[in-house]
Design an enzyme around this catalytic site. Structure first.
Site, PDB file in Angstrom:
ATOM      1  N   GLY A  12       0.818  -1.211   0.000  1.00  8.49           N
ATOM      2  CA  GLY A  12       0.000   0.000   0.000  1.00  8.49           C
ATOM      3  C   GLY A  12       0.854   1.264   0.000  1.00  8.49           C
ATOM      4  N   SER A  70      -1.831 -10.060  -3.235  1.00  9.11           N
ATOM      5  CA  SER A  70      -0.475  -9.597  -3.569  1.00  9.11           C
ATOM      6  C   SER A  70       0.584 -10.669  -3.400  1.00  9.11           C
ATOM      7  CB  SER A  70      -0.095  -8.413  -2.666  1.00  9.11           C
ATOM      8  OG  SER A  70      -0.970  -7.359  -2.875  1.00  9.11           O
ATOM      9  N   CYS A 106      -2.961  11.242  10.255  1.00 10.49           N
ATOM     10  CA  CYS A 106      -2.015  12.106   9.533  1.00 10.49           C
ATOM     11  C   CYS A 106      -2.217  13.595   9.828  1.00 10.49           C
ATOM     12  CB  CYS A 106      -2.124  11.847   8.027  1.00 10.49           C
ATOM     13  SG  CYS A 106      -3.819  11.633   7.459  1.00 10.49           S
ATOM     14  N   SER A 144      -4.137  11.024  -1.581  1.00 11.84           N
ATOM     15  CA  SER A 144      -3.351   9.856  -1.128  1.00 11.84           C
ATOM     16  C   SER A 144      -3.679   9.482   0.306  1.00 11.84           C
ATOM     17  CB  SER A 144      -1.848  10.131  -1.262  1.00 11.84           C
ATOM     18  OG  SER A 144      -1.503  11.283  -0.523  1.00 11.84           O
ATOM     19  N   GLY A 145      -4.300  10.389   1.039  1.00 11.03           N
ATOM     20  CA  GLY A 145      -4.742  10.081   2.401  1.00 11.03           C
ATOM     21  C   GLY A 145      -5.778   8.962   2.409  1.00 11.03           C
ATOM     22  N   ARG A 154     -11.338  17.210   1.663  1.00 13.50           N
ATOM     23  CA  ARG A 154     -10.486  16.514   0.670  1.00 13.50           C
ATOM     24  C   ARG A 154     -10.324  17.431  -0.547  1.00 13.50           C
ATOM     25  NH1 ARG A 154      -7.674  12.400   2.152  1.00 13.50           N
ATOM     26  NH2 ARG A 154      -9.465  11.146   2.805  1.00 13.50           N
ATOM     27  N   HIS A 170      -0.786  17.270   3.001  1.00 10.90           N
ATOM     28  CA  HIS A 170      -1.965  17.842   3.661  1.00 10.90           C
ATOM     29  C   HIS A 170      -1.634  19.258   4.118  1.00 10.90           C
ATOM     30  CE1 HIS A 170      -3.839  14.040   3.510  1.00 10.90           C
ATOM     31  NE2 HIS A 170      -3.963  13.735   4.783  1.00 10.90           N
ATOM     32  N   ASN A 175       1.678  13.865   3.912  1.00 11.45           N
ATOM     33  CA  ASN A 175       0.811  13.011   4.735  1.00 11.45           C
ATOM     34  C   ASN A 175       1.272  11.563   4.792  1.00 11.45           C
ATOM     35  OD1 ASN A 175      -0.136  13.450   1.894  1.00 11.45           O
ATOM     36  ND2 ASN A 175      -1.464  11.730   2.380  1.00 11.45           N
TER      37      ASN A 175
HETATM   38  N1  NAP Z   1      -2.631   7.208   3.332  1.00 12.29           N
HETATM   39  C1  NAP Z   1      -2.413   7.957   4.422  1.00 12.29           C
HETATM   40  O1  NAP Z   1      -2.120   9.177   4.349  1.00 12.29           O
HETATM   41  C2  NAP Z   1      -2.487   7.338   5.785  1.00 12.29           C
HETATM   42  C3  NAP Z   1      -2.049   8.089   6.843  1.00 12.29           C
HETATM   43  C4  NAP Z   1      -2.106   7.560   8.125  1.00 12.29           C
HETATM   44  C5  NAP Z   1      -2.604   6.296   8.304  1.00 12.29           C
HETATM   45  N2  NAP Z   1      -3.050   5.568   7.251  1.00 12.29           N
HETATM   46  C6  NAP Z   1      -3.576   4.232   7.544  1.00 12.29           C
HETATM   47  O2  NAP Z   1      -2.689   3.247   7.039  1.00 12.29           O
HETATM   48  C7  NAP Z   1      -3.432   2.112   6.595  1.00 12.29           C
HETATM   49  C8  NAP Z   1      -3.067   1.824   5.144  1.00 12.29           C
HETATM   50  O3  NAP Z   1      -3.319   2.960   4.361  1.00 12.29           O
HETATM   51  P1  NAP Z   1      -2.781   3.106   2.866  1.00 12.29           P
HETATM   52  O4  NAP Z   1      -3.031   4.515   2.515  1.00 12.29           O
HETATM   53  O5  NAP Z   1      -1.422   2.546   2.712  1.00 12.29           O
HETATM   54  O6  NAP Z   1      -3.832   2.151   2.069  1.00 12.29           O
HETATM   55  P2  NAP Z   1      -3.648   1.381   0.692  1.00 12.29           P
HETATM   56  O7  NAP Z   1      -2.759   2.101  -0.252  1.00 12.29           O
HETATM   57  O8  NAP Z   1      -5.032   1.066   0.244  1.00 12.29           O
HETATM   58  O9  NAP Z   1      -2.922  -0.008   1.104  1.00 12.29           O
HETATM   59  C9  NAP Z   1      -3.555  -0.968   1.921  1.00 12.29           C
HETATM   60  C10 NAP Z   1      -2.585  -2.094   2.220  1.00 12.29           C
HETATM   61  O10 NAP Z   1      -3.216  -3.000   3.135  1.00 12.29           O
HETATM   62  C11 NAP Z   1      -3.217  -4.313   2.566  1.00 12.29           C
HETATM   63  N3  NAP Z   1      -4.404  -5.021   3.018  1.00 12.29           N
HETATM   64  C12 NAP Z   1      -5.698  -4.662   2.865  1.00 12.29           C
HETATM   65  N4  NAP Z   1      -6.506  -5.577   3.445  1.00 12.29           N
HETATM   66  C13 NAP Z   1      -5.705  -6.548   3.954  1.00 12.29           C
HETATM   67  C14 NAP Z   1      -5.934  -7.750   4.654  1.00 12.29           C
HETATM   68  N5  NAP Z   1      -7.166  -8.170   4.960  1.00 12.29           N
HETATM   69  N6  NAP Z   1      -4.868  -8.502   5.000  1.00 12.29           N
HETATM   70  C15 NAP Z   1      -3.613  -8.113   4.706  1.00 12.29           C
HETATM   71  N7  NAP Z   1      -3.335  -6.970   4.046  1.00 12.29           N
HETATM   72  C16 NAP Z   1      -4.369  -6.198   3.677  1.00 12.29           C
HETATM   73  C17 NAP Z   1      -3.188  -4.070   1.071  1.00 12.29           C
HETATM   74  O11 NAP Z   1      -2.734  -5.244   0.421  1.00 12.29           O
HETATM   75  P3  NAP Z   1      -3.120  -5.548  -1.119  1.00 12.29           P
HETATM   76  O12 NAP Z   1      -2.231  -4.654  -1.935  1.00 12.29           O
HETATM   77  O13 NAP Z   1      -2.758  -6.982  -1.242  1.00 12.29           O
HETATM   78  O14 NAP Z   1      -4.559  -5.251  -1.271  1.00 12.29           O
HETATM   79  C18 NAP Z   1      -2.189  -2.912   1.014  1.00 12.29           C
HETATM   80  O15 NAP Z   1      -0.880  -3.394   1.187  1.00 12.29           O
HETATM   81  C19 NAP Z   1      -4.888   2.443   6.850  1.00 12.29           C
HETATM   82  O16 NAP Z   1      -5.258   1.918   8.099  1.00 12.29           O
HETATM   83  C20 NAP Z   1      -4.912   3.944   6.869  1.00 12.29           C
HETATM   84  O17 NAP Z   1      -5.984   4.459   7.629  1.00 12.29           O
HETATM   85  C21 NAP Z   1      -2.989   6.053   5.993  1.00 12.29           C
END
Ligand code: NAP
Length: 324
Positions: free
Chosen positions: A10, A38, A127, A157-158, A228, A235, A301
């Site tokens: 992710g 994946s 974030c 991207s958040g 958003r 951000h 972020n």
């Molecule tokens: N983006 C931000 O700015 C941000 C900031 C702070 C916190 N976060 C938090 O960080 C987390 C991830 O965010 P992201 O932005 O990186 O999301 P993302 O780009 O959608 O990536 C999600 C990741 O989680 C994996 N995943 C989803 N469901 C799963 C499961 N059941 N078992 C194992 N792996 C699983 C996905 O694997 P696959 O590729 O195989 O689907 C991918 O590696 C979330 O909890 C989010 O709230 C995000």
């Protein structure tokens, strides 16, 4: 040292791997975990290719020193306690455990001392909260913050990979929306998360609750609006602060200059300029009197708001618990 990155494919997971390398944290063993979708994909880390494995209970029982989770709230709720029980220190990016009383919610520059002697789940804050508290903690220490009114301008991207893909699709003329409740291209959406009965959104309440927990002050009155915007990374926040004690504006500047990993900039900073950096930038600090001021606050972020803070937690935990 043995590290696992769960959610490795992710936005946050990939950046955590990159930040680990940038900070020279090169464990003797590393595992990259994601969903079954994946399995078998390759991730390059420190010059070597690793195959992504499915996140399972069994794999977490292998006994990693640190497991960095960014696989969403439900995966964290299911798997993080298993990793912690197996003896790993878990650093969790989701909101699953942030408000649990026994779980430290850590921004190392502010409350990294909570990591001393601690084992179990450590929560990484939201974030928008991280970059706001980084710029306000010294001001709070010195003058006491009574009220914060904040409007955020949050990058797509958040919302993870799907947020970026949706903006890119809409830029090419596809106007369907699923990651966001309305079209984001050439638009903005003043709702992040779900709207609750009182009209606040879940994202807004994260800023309220987490700020109070990190600054260890339940009396700060916080009024957020989270929005958003069609920006890919970075951000921005327009922040109004009212303090308990009076200040001179130069004293606010000084507190900002003394805030770790924060830069007080004379120039106005925009999202394109912060993408890829590990600092929070403050500009346009201004006031009409000596108890209230406004400022523009901005950070990457995915890095400051997630991956870099998570790796900083790991680094600080190592430093405090494994003295050289
Ligand atoms: N983006 C931000 O700015 C941000 C900031 C702070 C916190 N976060 C938090 O960080 C987390 C991830 O965010 P992201 O932005 O990186 O999301 P993302 O780009 O959608 O990536 C999600 C990741 O989680 C994996 N995943 C989803 N469901 C799963 C499961 N059941 N078992 C194992 N792996 C699983 C996905 O694997 P696959 O590729 O195989 O689907 C991918 O590696 C979330 O909890 C989010 O709230 C995000």
């Amino acid at each position: 040292m043995r590290i696992a990155v769960a959610g490795a494919t992710g936005e946050v997971g990939r950046m955590m791997s990159q930040v680990l390398q940038e900070m020279g944290i090169l464990p003797s063993q590393i595992a990259f975990l994601a969903s079954a979708r994946s399995e078998g994909k390759e991730i390059l880390f420190n010059g070597k290719n690793y195959r992504v494995k499915e996140l399972t209970e069994e794999i977490l029982k292998e006994g990693f020193d640190y497991v960095l989770f960014s696989a969403g709230g439900s995966a964290s709720r299911r798997f993080a306690p298993i990793a912690a029980k197996a003896g790993s220190v878990v650093i969790d990016n989701s909101s699953a455990f942030r408000m649990d009383q026994d779980v430290p919610l850590v921004v190392p520059e502010i409350n990294g001392n909570l990591l001393r002697g601690y084992r179990g789940i450590v929560a990484n804050p939201n974030c928008s909260t991280i970059q706001m508290v980084l710029s306000l903690y010294r001001i709070h220490e010195r003058f006491g913050i009574r009220t914060i009114v904040v409007s955020t301008y949050q990058a797509v991207s958040g919302a993870g990979r799907k947020g970026i893909i949706e903006l890119e699709f809409q830029e090419k003329g596809n106007i369907e929306s699923s990651a966001f409740i309305k079209q984001i291209h050439r638009n903005l959406v003043p709702q992040i998360g779900d709207i609750m009965a009182d009209g606040f959104s879940t994202e807004e309440m994260k800023m309220v609750d987490e700020t109070r927990k990190i600054l260890d002050d339940g009396n700060i009155s916080i009024w957020p609006t989270t929005i958003r915007v069609p920006v890919e990374y970075g951000h921005s926040e327009s922040i109004f602060v009212e303090t308990r004690d009076p200040f001179e504006l130069e004293e606010i500047h000084e507190a900002l200059r003394n805030s770790e990993d924060v830069v007080l900039s004379e120039e106005m900073i925009t999202p394109l300029e912060v993408a890829g950096t590990d600092l929070t930038y403050v500009s346009r600090v201004r006031t009409f009197d000596n108890r209230r001021f406004l400022m523009w606050n901005i950070a990457d972020n995915i890095r400051v708001g997630a991956a870099t803070n998570a790796v900083r937690i790991l680094k600080e935990h190592l430093r405090l618990n494994n003295p050289a």
